[in-house]
Design an enzyme around this catalytic site. Structure first.
Site, PDB file in Angstrom:
ATOM      1  N   GLU A 113       0.842  -1.207   0.000  1.00 50.33           N
ATOM      2  CA  GLU A 113       0.000   0.000   0.000  1.00 50.33           C
ATOM      3  C   GLU A 113       0.866   1.241   0.000  1.00 50.33           C
ATOM      4  OE1 GLU A 113      -2.034  -0.225   3.709  1.00 50.33           O
ATOM      5  OE2 GLU A 113      -2.961  -2.142   3.203  1.00 50.33           O
ATOM      6  N   LYS A 115       2.195   4.620   1.670  1.00 45.97           N
ATOM      7  CA  LYS A 115       2.377   5.134   3.034  1.00 45.97           C
ATOM      8  C   LYS A 115       1.952   6.603   2.998  1.00 45.97           C
ATOM      9  CE  LYS A 115       5.737   5.403   6.806  1.00 45.97           C
ATOM     10  NZ  LYS A 115       5.016   6.449   7.445  1.00 45.97           N
ATOM     11  N   ASP A 117       1.244  10.313   4.098  1.00 45.61           N
ATOM     12  CA  ASP A 117       2.010  11.188   4.977  1.00 45.61           C
ATOM     13  C   ASP A 117       1.091  12.207   5.645  1.00 45.61           C
ATOM     14  OD1 ASP A 117       4.131  12.204   6.282  1.00 45.61           O
ATOM     15  OD2 ASP A 117       5.030  13.211   4.564  1.00 45.61           O
ATOM     16  N   TYR A 224      -6.750   2.269   6.642  1.00 41.46           N
ATOM     17  CA  TYR A 224      -5.920   1.160   6.152  1.00 41.46           C
ATOM     18  C   TYR A 224      -5.700   0.020   7.133  1.00 41.46           C
ATOM     19  CZ  TYR A 224      -2.700   4.428   8.449  1.00 41.46           C
ATOM     20  OH  TYR A 224      -2.118   5.295   9.326  1.00 41.46           O
ATOM     21  N   LYS A 311      10.674   3.737   2.845  1.00 37.52           N
ATOM     22  CA  LYS A 311      10.454   5.182   2.695  1.00 37.52           C
ATOM     23  C   LYS A 311      11.218   5.760   1.514  1.00 37.52           C
ATOM     24  CE  LYS A 311       9.658   7.752   6.362  1.00 37.52           C
ATOM     25  NZ  LYS A 311       9.809   8.380   7.694  1.00 37.52           N
ATOM     26  N   CYS A 405      12.651  50.430  -1.650  1.00 30.64           N
ATOM     27  CA  CYS A 405      11.681  49.584  -2.349  1.00 30.64           C
ATOM     28  C   CYS A 405      12.085  49.435  -3.816  1.00 30.64           C
ATOM     29  CB  CYS A 405      10.290  50.199  -2.249  1.00 30.64           C
ATOM     30  SG  CYS A 405       9.060  49.320  -3.227  1.00 30.64           S
ATOM     31  N   CYS A 408       9.131  51.419  -5.862  1.00 24.68           N
ATOM     32  CA  CYS A 408       8.873  52.867  -5.790  1.00 24.68           C
ATOM     33  C   CYS A 408      10.018  53.664  -5.171  1.00 24.68           C
ATOM     34  CB  CYS A 408       7.562  53.126  -5.049  1.00 24.68           C
ATOM     35  SG  CYS A 408       7.659  52.780  -3.289  1.00 24.68           S
ATOM     36  N   CYS A 423       7.900  47.992   2.577  1.00 22.40           N
ATOM     37  CA  CYS A 423       7.842  49.297   1.939  1.00 22.40           C
ATOM     38  C   CYS A 423       6.652  50.018   2.584  1.00 22.40           C
ATOM     39  CB  CYS A 423       7.612  49.145   0.436  1.00 22.40           C
ATOM     40  SG  CYS A 423       7.110  50.696  -0.325  1.00 22.40           S
ATOM     41  N   CYS A 429       2.856  53.015  -3.686  1.00 19.38           N
ATOM     42  CA  CYS A 429       3.714  51.981  -4.286  1.00 19.38           C
ATOM     43  C   CYS A 429       2.883  51.149  -5.271  1.00 19.38           C
ATOM     44  CB  CYS A 429       4.290  51.108  -3.174  1.00 19.38           C
ATOM     45  SG  CYS A 429       5.276  49.749  -3.798  1.00 19.38           S
TER      46      CYS A 429
END
Ligand code: IVH
Length: 680
Positions: A113, A115, A117, A224, A311, A405, A408, A423, A429
Site C-alpha cells: 500500500e 504510506k 504522509d 488502512y 520510505k 523599495c 517605488c 515598503c 507603491c
C-alpha cells in the site's frame, strides 16, 4: 567504541530524538528532516542492540512518538496504536521477506500500500454510527478529537450494509496539496508562520479547538487497518474491501504481491506515480496479508513484525543561482526570490525558489553563482535547503538586501519583532496597489474575473487604483483596451455584478486588512455582524474574540482609523456590496426571537458557533447580564460572577441540553450524547 562513549552517545541520541519527536508530533514544526530523524533512530537501535546493558523500555526506540497536546480529553485505546519499522534501503525489504519466508510454514502474500504522509487516526463505530475518534497519542491513549473528525467531509457519520455492531478502524488524516497551499497563503496573510508541509498542517488542523474551523481546512481521510481484535478477517485485503463496502474511505492503490520482485515493481511504480497524487505519500507499506501469518509473527513493543515501511528519500537537485529578485507584496513585504538555472525535480522544472526573508538568506549564506540544493517535500513551491560550498565561485559576494523599495524607491523599514522588510508607501507603491486590487478579485475574496494581467492593464491605463474604482468601470472604457472585446468586457462586468452577493465575511477579507486572512475575517464578521459594529468596536472588544490576538486587533483598528479606508468602504457600500451578515440567508428558525441571551463557559461547539446558532434562531447575543436578559446559557465552567448576578436578578440559567431542546431541529454539529455536560 568504548563502553563509556557508547553510553554517552545513547543518552545523547535519546535526548535528541525525544526533542525532535515533540517538535514533530506536538508542535507540528519539525526542525530535523524525516530522513535525518530515521537515521538517528537506526543508529540508536544499533547501539542498544550492541550494548544491551544500556537498553531502556523508555527509549524512543521502544515507544511511539507522542502527539498528546494537553488541549483535549485523553482516552485509552482499546488496542495499542503502534508504529511501523521503516527503512530507506531495499536490501532490508529483501531481508524482511526472507525472514517471513523462514518463519512462516505456509504460503502467504503481501499487501502493498501507499504510506500516507499525514497524521494517524483511530475511528470507532458503534451500531454503524461514528462515536469516537482518537489520535495515536502515545500509543496507549490518544486525544479525543471526535468533534473535529465529524467535520471531515469524507468520513461517514453512519455506515451502510452489513457492518459489525462494534468496529474500530485506523488510518490517516491528510491535507491535500491544494488545501495546504490555500491554508499557507492565508496564514501568511494573517501574519502566522506557514506550516512546513501538509503533514504538519493536517496534524495542526486536527487539533484545532473550534470544529467549525476544522470544517474549512479541507482535511481528508484514508483508512488502512482494522485491528484483528476488533473484527477478524481471513486477510487484510478482505478487511479493507469490506470497509469500503460499509462506505468507509479506503484507497484502491494497493496490490497483492507474491514475492519480492512484485514488491519491488510496486515500489518502483509508485516512486514516480505518487507525484500525480493530490496528497503527500512518503513511502510504501508492505503487510503480510494472511491474518494467521500476522498472528504467528506478532508484535514488538513498538511495531508489528508482519509489516514494514519502505520510505522514499525527498528528492533533491543542485543548481546555480542566476540572480535574486526582490518582490513587493500587497502588504508591502519585500520577499527575496532566487532565479535558478532550470532543473528537473520530481517531474517539474524548477526555475525559482523563495528565500522568505533576509534572515534566512543570511542563515543559508546564499550568493549569486552559488550552487544550491532544492528540495520538494510536500510543498508545491520548492525550498532551498542548503548551499554546496565546494562549488562556490571565487569572489561570489554576499547579496545586499535592498535599502529602498525596488518598485517605488521608498526606504524600507523593519518591523520591531519581525524578520521581514516592508515598503511603507502603502498608497503610492504601484506593486502594493496592484497587489491589493488583485487580492480583492481572487476567488476566495470577491471572485471577480480578473487575473494578474488584467489588473495590471487596468491599473496601468489609469482606470483603477482601488477596488471601488472597478465598480465605476464602463463597458466603453474596457473595449478600448488592448485584447478586450465586447464579450470579455461583459463577462468581467457580470462578475462584478455577481460580487454584490458575496457575503460580508468575504468582503471583509477582500479589503486586505493586514493580518486578516479568511479565518480571522470570518470570526470578525460572525462576532460583530456588520462593518458598522466593527468600526465602533474598541481594541479590547475585538480581543474578546477567540483566536484574535493583539496584532490583529491593532491592525483592524489602524485600518478602520484611516479616513481613506472609510471613504473606500462607503464607496463600496454605495456600489451595493454587503457590509453586514444577512440574517435571512443563515436563519434556521425564529424560536429565539425577542430573547436576549448571555453565554458563559464552554460548549460542545465553540462559543463563536454557539453565538451563531443563537442568531440563526432569531436570538440576540448580549455580553452582560441585566434585567433585560432572557436567560444565561451556561456551558462547563461558567463565570461565577455571571451566575451570581443571575441569582440576584432572578434570571434563569439553562444548560446546553435544555437550550437545544428549545430549538426546532438540531442540524448543527454536536458532541456524542455521552459527552455532553449537564450542569443543573
Ligand atoms: S499500518 C499496526 N498502513 O505510518 C500498523 N500505516 O510510520 C498500523 N501510515 O503510524 C499501521 N500509511 O500513521 C499503515 N498504509 C498504511 C499507512 C500507515 C501511513 C502511517 C501510520 C503509522 C506510520 C508509521
Amino acid at each position: 567504541m568504548e563502553k563509556a562513549d557508547a553510553k554517552q552517545r545513547i543518552l545523547a541520541l535519546r535526548e535528541l530524538l525525544r526533542e525532535n519527536s515533540r517538535r514533530y508530533y506536538v508542535d507540528n514544526a519539525p526542525t530535523m528532516s524525516d530522513y535525518e530523524f530515521d537515521q538517528r533512530m537506526h543508529e540508536l537501535e544499533d547501539l542498544e542492540a550492541q550494548w544491551p546493558e544500556f537498553d531502556d523500555p523508555d527509549s524512543p526506540t521502544h515507544r511511539v512518538g507522542s502527539d498528546i497536546s494537553g488541549e483535549f480529553v485523553q482516552r485509552a485505546h482499546r488496542y495499542p496504536m503502534l508504529s511501523l519499522g521503516n527503512t530507506y534501503n531495499i536490501g532490508e525489504i529483501e531481508e524482511f521477506a526472507a525472514r517471513a519466508d523462514k518463519l512462516l510454514d505456509r504460503s502467504f502474500t503481501y499487501c502493498c500500500e501507499l504510506k500516507f504522509d499525514g497524521t494517524a487516526i483511530c475511528l470507532n463505530y458503534r451500531d454503524g454510527r461514528l462515536w469516537r475518534a482518537l489520535t495515536r497519542g502515545d500509543g496507549e491513549k490518544g486525544d479525543d478529537v471526535t468533534r473535529n473528525v465529524r467535520m471531515i467531509a469524507n468520513i461517514p457519520h453512519t455506515l451502510k450494509g452489513d457492518y459489525p455492531a462494534d468496529l474500530e478502524i485506523r488510518g490517516e488524516i491528510l491535507m491535500p496539496y491544494s488545501a495546504f497551499e490555500e491554508l499557507n497563503a492565508e496564514r501568511e496573510a494573517d501574519g502566522d508562520a506557514p506550516f512546513a508541509n501538509p503533514r504538519n498542517a493536517a496534524s495542526g488542523s486536527l487539533k484545532l479547538t473550534d470544529p467549525q474551523e476544522v470544517a474549512h481546512r479541507g482535511l481528508w481521510c484514508t483508512l488502512y487497518h482494522i485491528p484483528a481484535e476488533s473484527v477478524s478477517f481471513e486477510t487484510h485485503d478482505e478487511a479493507l474491501r469490506k470497509a469500503a463496502e460499509w462506505g468507509l474511505p479506503v484507497s484502491k492503490d494497493r496490490r497483492l504481491c507474491r514475492n519480492i520482485d512484485e514488491i519491488k515493481a510496486f515500489i518502483e511504480h509508485w516512486d514516480s506515480a505518487r507525484r500525480d497524487l493530490p496528497y503527500a505519500t512518503d513511502g510504501i507499506v508492505i503487510k503480510i496479508n494472511e491474518s494467521d501469518c500476522q498472528r504467528a509473527l506478532g508484535y514488538t513493543a513498538k511495531s508489528p513484525r508482519w509489516a514494514v515501511a519502505y520510505k522514499f528519500k525527498a528528492e533533491q537537485a543542485c543548481t546555480p543561482v542566476l540572480s535574486i529578485d526582490y518582490q513587493v507584496g500587497r502588504t508591502g513585504a519585500v520577499t527575496p526570490v532566487a532565479n535558478l538555472e532550470p532543473v528537473l525535480l520530481s517531474g517539474t522544472v524548477v526555475k525559482r525558489a523563495t528565500l522568505n526573508n533576509p534572515d534566512q538568506m543570511e542563515l543559508l549564506d546564499i550568493r549569486v553563482g552559488d550552487s544550491v540544493y532544492v528540495e520538494k517535500g510536500g510543498e508545491i513551491i520548492p525550498k532551498i535547503t542548503g548551499v554546496n560550498l565546494a562549488l562556490r565561485p571565487a569572489g561570489a559576494a554576499k547579496p545586499d538586501f535592498p535599502q529602498t523599495c525596488p518598485d517605488c524607491g521608498t526606504p524600507l523599514i523593519r518591523e520591531a519583532d519581525g524578520a521581514k522588510r516592508f515598503c511603507p508607501n502603502q498608497d503610492g507603491c504601484p506593486m502594493q496597489i496592484k497587489g491589493r486590487l488583485l487580492h480583492f478579485t481572487t476567488r476566495k475574496a470577491m471572485d471577480i474575473l480578473a487575473g494578474e494581467a488584467t489588473v495590471e492593464q487596468i491599473y496601468d491605463c489609469g482606470l483603477a487604483r482601488t477596488p471601488a474604482d472597478l465598480y465605476d468601470l464602463r463597458k466603453q472604457q474596457l473595449v478600448c483596451l488592448e485584447g478586450w472585446q465586447e464579450r470579455s468586457a461583459q463577462r468581467f462586468l457580470d462578475s462584478l455584478d455577481r460580487s454584490r452577493e458575496v457575503p460580508f465575511e468575504r468582503v471583509l477579507y477582500a479589503l486586505g486588512i493586514r493580518h486578516v486572512g479568511e479565518t480571522k475575517a470570518r470570526a470578525l464578521a460572525r462576532h460583530f455582524g456588520s462593518i458598522d459594529a466593527l468600526m465602533e468596536a474598541s481594541e479590547e472588544q475585538i480581543l474578546e474574540i477567540e483566536d484574535i490576538g493583539a496584532v490583529i486587533a491593532t491592525s483592524v483598528r489602524e485600518y478602520l482609523g484611516k479616513p481613506q479606508h472609510l471613504r473606500e468602504i462607503e464607496r463600496l457600500r454605495a456600489h451595493g456590496l454587503k457590509f453586514s451578515v444577512s440574517a435571512a440567508a443563515d436563519a434556521l428558525s425564529d424560536a429565539l426571537a425577542g430573547k436576549s441571551i448571555v453565554i458563559s463557559g464552554n460548549f460542545s461547539i465553540s462559543r463563536e458557533a454557539m453565538k451563531e446558532l443563537i442568531a440563526a434562531h432569531g436570538g440576540k447575543n448580549s455580553s452582560g447580564i441585566s434585567a433585560k436578559t432572557s436567560f444565561l446559557l451556561a456551558g462547563s465552567k461558567p463565570g461565577p460572577e455571571k451566575l451570581k448576578k443571575c441569582e440576584q436578578l432572578g434570571i434563569p440559567v439553562y444548560d446546553e441540553d435544555t437550550f437545544r431542546a428549545m430549538l426546532p431541529a438540531d442540524n448543527t454539529p454536536k458532541a456524542p450524547v455521552e459527552e455532553q455536560l449537564t450542569l443543573f
